[in-house]
Design a protein around this motif. Structure first.
Motif, mmCIF file in Angstrom:
data_model
loop_
_atom_site.group_PDB
_atom_site.id
_atom_site.type_symbol
_atom_site.label_atom_id
_atom_site.label_comp_id
_atom_site.label_asym_id
_atom_site.label_seq_id
_atom_site.Cartn_x
_atom_site.Cartn_y
_atom_site.Cartn_z
ATOM 1 N N ARG A 198 0.841 -1.208 0.000
ATOM 2 C CA ARG A 198 0.000 0.000 0.000
ATOM 3 C C ARG A 198 0.874 1.256 0.000
ATOM 4 N N VAL A 199 1.925 1.257 0.829
ATOM 5 C CA VAL A 199 2.840 2.404 0.892
ATOM 6 C C VAL A 199 3.526 2.597 -0.462
ATOM 7 N N LEU A 200 3.977 1.513 -1.072
ATOM 8 C CA LEU A 200 4.642 1.615 -2.379
ATOM 9 C C LEU A 200 3.682 2.123 -3.460
ATOM 10 N N ARG A 201 2.411 1.693 -3.402
ATOM 11 C CA ARG A 201 1.410 2.207 -4.357
ATOM 12 C C ARG A 201 1.208 3.710 -4.151
ATOM 13 N N PHE A 202 1.151 4.135 -2.895
ATOM 14 C CA PHE A 202 1.025 5.565 -2.585
ATOM 15 C C PHE A 202 2.214 6.332 -3.173
ATOM 16 N N LEU A 203 3.419 5.828 -2.934
ATOM 17 C CA LEU A 203 4.629 6.502 -3.406
ATOM 18 C C LEU A 203 4.740 6.497 -4.928
ATOM 19 N N ASP A 204 4.052 5.557 -5.575
ATOM 20 C CA ASP A 204 4.112 5.435 -7.028
ATOM 21 C C ASP A 204 3.105 6.336 -7.742
ATOM 22 N N ARG A 205 2.212 6.968 -6.979
ATOM 23 C CA ARG A 205 1.256 7.890 -7.596
ATOM 24 C C ARG A 205 2.011 9.053 -8.238
#
Length: 83
Positions: A50-57
């Motif tokens: 979830r954190v990596l998806r957030f950072l990938d936005r």
């Protein structure tokens, strides 16, 4: 200077996680911190994803230089800035 965000306390509160991540990014930009240490913990890996998806936005990606996954500790990420 390095900021630290431990997500253990809010691991199951989606909105709080996004808010905490946004707040720590704002603080890093405001204080000129070189990096943020984010601790999603080891667990099932869902929080880290979830954190990596957030950072990938796209809007978030524009705010930092790079993300480093800690090779010695699966439950930790570093976000580096170019201030």
């Amino acid at each position: 200077m390095r900021l630290k965000l431990d997500l253990h306390d809010i691991f199951n509160k989606g909105r709080d996680i996004d808010r905490a991540l946004n707040d720590i990014m704002d603080e890093a930009e405001r204080t000129g911190a070189k990096s943020i240490e984010i601790i999603p913990g080891k667990g099932s890996g869902q929080l880290k994803k979830r954190v990596l998806r957030f950072l990938d936005r796209k809007d978030v990606k524009a705010r930092y230089h790079r993300v480093e996954k800690d090779s010695k500790n699966f439950g930790r990420l570093f976000v580096h800035f170019r201030h």
